[in-house]
Design an enzyme around this catalytic site. Structure first.
Site, PDB file in Angstrom:
ATOM      1  N   ASN A 150     -13.915 -42.074 -16.382  1.00 14.26           N
ATOM      2  CA  ASN A 150     -13.698 -41.580 -17.707  1.00 14.26           C
ATOM      3  C   ASN A 150     -12.358 -41.541 -18.146  1.00 14.26           C
ATOM      4  O   ASN A 150     -12.056 -42.167 -19.371  1.00 14.26           O
ATOM      5  CB  ASN A 150     -14.276 -40.341 -17.860  1.00 14.26           C
ATOM      6  CG  ASN A 150     -13.777 -38.917 -17.117  1.00 14.26           C
ATOM      7  OD1 ASN A 150     -13.193 -39.387 -16.047  1.00 14.26           O
ATOM      8  ND2 ASN A 150     -13.433 -38.003 -17.858  1.00 14.26           N
ATOM      9  N   GLU A 248     -12.958 -31.584  -8.141  1.00  9.61           N
ATOM     10  CA  GLU A 248     -13.024 -31.387  -9.760  1.00  9.61           C
ATOM     11  C   GLU A 248     -14.422 -31.991 -10.192  1.00  9.61           C
ATOM     12  O   GLU A 248     -14.426 -33.209 -10.225  1.00  9.61           O
ATOM     13  CB  GLU A 248     -11.776 -32.178 -10.104  1.00  9.61           C
ATOM     14  CG  GLU A 248     -10.323 -31.601  -9.917  1.00  9.61           C
ATOM     15  CD  GLU A 248     -10.016 -30.202  -9.912  1.00  9.61           C
ATOM     16  OE1 GLU A 248     -10.708 -29.864 -11.123  1.00  9.61           O
ATOM     17  OE2 GLU A 248      -9.356 -29.470  -9.598  1.00  9.61           O
ATOM     18  N   CYS A 282     -14.142 -34.331 -19.189  1.00  8.30           N
ATOM     19  CA  CYS A 282     -14.826 -33.363 -18.503  1.00  8.30           C
ATOM     20  C   CYS A 282     -14.303 -31.937 -19.366  1.00  8.30           C
ATOM     21  O   CYS A 282     -14.998 -30.881 -19.060  1.00  8.30           O
ATOM     22  CB  CYS A 282     -14.284 -33.234 -17.060  1.00  8.30           C
ATOM     23  SG  CYS A 282     -12.559 -33.186 -17.053  1.00  8.30           S
ATOM     24  N   GLU A 461      -5.696 -28.473  -8.916  1.00  8.34           N
ATOM     25  CA  GLU A 461      -4.798 -29.513  -8.902  1.00  8.34           C
ATOM     26  C   GLU A 461      -3.775 -28.985  -9.894  1.00  8.34           C
ATOM     27  O   GLU A 461      -3.594 -27.974 -10.666  1.00  8.34           O
ATOM     28  CB  GLU A 461      -5.328 -30.947  -9.655  1.00  8.34           C
ATOM     29  CG  GLU A 461      -6.285 -31.395  -8.712  1.00  8.34           C
ATOM     30  CD  GLU A 461      -6.926 -32.776  -9.225  1.00  8.34           C
ATOM     31  OE1 GLU A 461      -7.256 -33.079 -10.277  1.00  8.34           O
ATOM     32  OE2 GLU A 461      -7.131 -33.565  -8.425  1.00  8.34           O
TER      33      GLU A 461
END
Ligand code: NDP
Length: 480
Positions: A150, A248, A282, A461
Site C-alpha cells: 500500500n 504491524e 492501515c 516501530e
C-alpha cells in the site's frame, strides 16, 4: 519489457532459476514489467552475502554508517520525480500523492535513522557502593524485513533504515505486487556506496521468497508489515525458532466525531482519513461514528463532498483517487459492498467500479463509497476492507461509542473530533488502539511509538523503539 533484478551482494542479479512474475500497472490493467520469482536459493544467496558483510558493517563507526544512510536519503530526494512516477505506476496511487507523501517520507526514514543512531544510548544502573551495571546494545546480525503494497517505498524504508542504522545486515522482500521502487532503491544504494551485502533485496512471492526469509534458521529477527492472517502464519514459524518479531498488521479504525468539533476541519480531514490512497492505508478511519445531533448535517455534507471526488488517471493532477492495487483487490473490496447491502446497509454514494475514458478504461478503479444503516457488529463493520469504503453510524453517549469503537479484533489507530479536552483525554485512555489522533489525522512525528494492539500487531516501530527492536541488550554487572 523491463525486467527488474534482485539486489544481492551489492550487484543487480537475475533470480537463480530465471523465473519471473508479471507486474501490472493497476491504472491500465496491463503488464508492464517482470520481476524475479525468487526461490529459497536466492534467499540463501542473499543471506550468505549479508552474513559476510556483517562483521565490517556492524563495527563501522556510527559516524560512517550514518553518512552512508544520509547519502541514501539525499539520493531519494534527488530522484523524487522518477521515484514518484514509478510508485504511482506500480501501485495506482495518484502521482501527486507519491510526490507529496510516499517518496519524501522514504527519504525522511533514512535521514531520521541516520541521525537517530548518533543519539542512541543504553543505560547504566549503579547499586550503591557495591556494583555498577551497564547495558550494551549490539546489532543482532542478519535480519529480515517484509513489507506490503500500500505504501511501498515508505514502509520498506521504515524497516530497512533502522535495521541498517543499528548495524544489522538485511535480507528484505517488498510486496511482489509493488516491487518497482524497491528495485530503484537498490540502484540508489549502489550509488550511495552502501557496502556489498549490507542490504539485499529479494523479489518474489510471500509463500516462497517471504517464507524462506521467515524460516531461515540464521535470520534472527523478522520485521513484518502486512495482513493479520499473514502475521499469524509468520509468528507460527518464527516463534518456535525464538526469533525477535515485530508485526504491524491490519486495522479497522474508528473515527469518532462529536457535535462540538471544529466542523470544517473535521470534514476536510475526514475526507482524507477515509479515502487517501484509495482507503488503502492501515491508518484510515473506515468506521465513522457521529454524535446524533450532528449526524444528518454531516451525512449531507460528507456525501456531497465524497460524490464530487474525482476518480481517475493517477497522472491527472485533479484525480483525488487513483486505482486500487490489483484486480483481485478490486473484487475483494466490491464484494464487501455487496455484503454490506445483504446486511441491510444503504449505499449513499459510490459502491461500483469506475471505468475512466482513455488509457485507464481497463484499470481497477472504485468510486469512493459511503454506507449507512449497518449495526456496529456486522461483518462489514468488523472486517478490514482496506479500500475506499466507509460506514457512517450515529451514537448518543461516550460509553456507547466506546463500546462500538472497541468491538473489533483490531486496535491500530483511532481519531477523535471534539473541542472538549476532558472528554478527549478520557476517551483517549479508553480506546483500544496504539495511536489516538485528536482533532487531526496522520500527523506523524517519527520519534513516537508506532504500532497496534490486539490483532493489529505486536511491538512498536518508530524512534528508538525500532532501534531497540533491531539491537540485542546485554547487561554487564561489575562488583567493586
Ligand atoms: P500481506 O500480508 O498479504 O503481505 C505482506 C507481505 O508479506 C508481502 O510482501 C507478501 O508477499 C508477504 N507474505 C505473504 N505471505 C507470506 C508468508 N507466508 N511468509 C512471508 N511473507 C509473506 O499484506 P498486503 O501486502 O496485502 O498488505 C495489506 C495489509 O497490510 C493490510 O491488512 C494492512 O492493514 C496491512 N498494513 C499494516 C500496516 C501497519 O503499520 N500496521 C501498514 C500498512 C499495511 P506477497 O506480496 O507476495 O503476498
Amino acid at each position: 519489457m523491463q525486467k527488474i533484478a534482485n539486489y544481492i551482494n551489492g550487484a543487480l542479479v537475475p533470480p537463480n532459476k530465471s523465473n519471473y512474475l508479471d507486474n501490472y500497472e493497476p491504472a491500465t490493467g496491463q503488464v508492464y514489467a517482470q520481476i524475479p520469482d525468487s526461490s529459497t536459493e536466492d534467499v540463501e544467496h542473499a543471506y550468505v552475502a549479508a552474513k559476510a558483510a556483517f562483521p565490517a558493517w556492524s563495527t563501522l563507526s556510527t559516524d560512517e554508517r550514518s553518512k552512508i544512510l544520509y547519502r541514501i536519503a539525499s539520493l531519494i530526494e534527488e530522484n523524487l520525480e522518477s521515484l514518484a512516477a514509478a510508485e504511482s505506476k506500480d501501485n495506482g496511487k495518484p502521482e501527486w500523492l507519491a510526490k507529496m507523501v510516499d517518496i519524501p517520507r522514504a527519504a525522511s526514514n533514512f535521514r531520521f535513522y541516520s541521525t537517530a543512531i548518533q543519539h542512541y544510548a543504553a543505560g547504566a544502573h549503579a547499586m550503591s557502593n557495591k556494583a555498577i551495571n551497564y547495558t550494551l546494545r549490539g546489532a543482532i546480525g542478519v535480519v529480515g524485513c517484509i513489507s506490503p503494497w500500500n505504501l511501498p517505498l515508505y514502509l520498506f524504508t521504515w524497516k530497512i533504515a533502522p535495521a541498517l542504522a543499528a548495524g544489522n545486515c538485511v535480507v528484505a522482500k517488498p510486496s511482489e505486487v509493488t516491487p518497482m521502487t524497491a528495485f530503484l532503491l537498490s540502484q540508489i544504494c549502489i550509488e550511495a556506496g552502501l557496502p556489498a551485502g549490507v542490504l539485499n533485496i529479494v523479489h518474489g512471492l510471500g509463500h516462497s521468497a517471504g517464507n524462506a526469509i521467515v524460516s531461515h534458521p540464521n535470520i534472527k529477527a523478522i520485521s513484518f508489515t502486512g495482513g493479520t492472517q499473514t502475521g499469524a502464519q509468520i509468528a507460527k514459524i518464527a516463534a518456535p525458532m525464538f526469533k525477535k518479531l515485530s508485526l504491524e498488521l491490519g486495522g479497522k479504525n474508528p473515527n469518532i466525531i462529536f457535535a462540538d468539533c471544529d466542523y470544517d476541519k473535521m470534514l476536510s480531514t475526514t475526507l482524507r482519513s477515509s479515502f487517501a490512497n484509495q482507503g488503502q492505508i492501515c491508518l484510515c478511519g473506515s468506521r465513522i461514528f457521529v454524535e446524533r445531533p450532528l449526524y444528518e448535517r454531516f451525512k449531507k455534507d460528507f456525501v456531497q463532498r465524497v460524490a464530487a471526488m474525482k476518480v481517475g488517471d493517477p497522472l491527472d493532477k485533479n484525480s483525488k483517487l487513483g486505482a486500487v492495487v490489483s484486480k483481485a483487490h478490486q473484487e475483494k473490496v466490491l464484494s464487501y459492498v455487496s455484503l454490506a447491502k445483504e446486511e441491510g446497509g444503504h449505499v449513499l454514494c459510490g459502491g461500483y467500479a469506475v471505468h475512466p475514458e482513455g488509457r485507464c478504461k481497463e484499470g481497477y478503479f472504485i468510486a469512493p463509497t459511503v454506507i449507512e444503516g449497518l449495526e456496529y457488529d456486522c461483518r462489514t463493520n468488523q472486517e478490514e476492507i482496506f479500500g475506499p469504503v466507509v460506514t457512517i453510524m450515529p451514537f448518543d453517549t461516550e460509553q456507547e461509542v466506546l463500546e462500538y469503537a472497541n468491538s473489533v479484533v483490531y486496535g491500530l489507530a483511532s481519531t477523535l473530533w471534539t473541542s472538549n479536552i476532558s472528554r478527549a483525554t478520557r476517551m483517549a485512555q479508553e480506546i483500544e488502539a496504539g495511536i489516538v489522533w485528536v482533532n487531526c489525522w496522520l500527523l506523524r512525528d517519527l520519534r513516537t511509538p508506532f504500532g497496534g494492539v490486539k490483532a493489529s500487531g505486536v511491538g512498536r516501530e518508530g524512534g528508538f523503539h525500532a532501534l531497540d527492536f533491531f539491537t540485542e541488550p546485554k547487561n554487564v554487572c561489575i562488583e567493586y
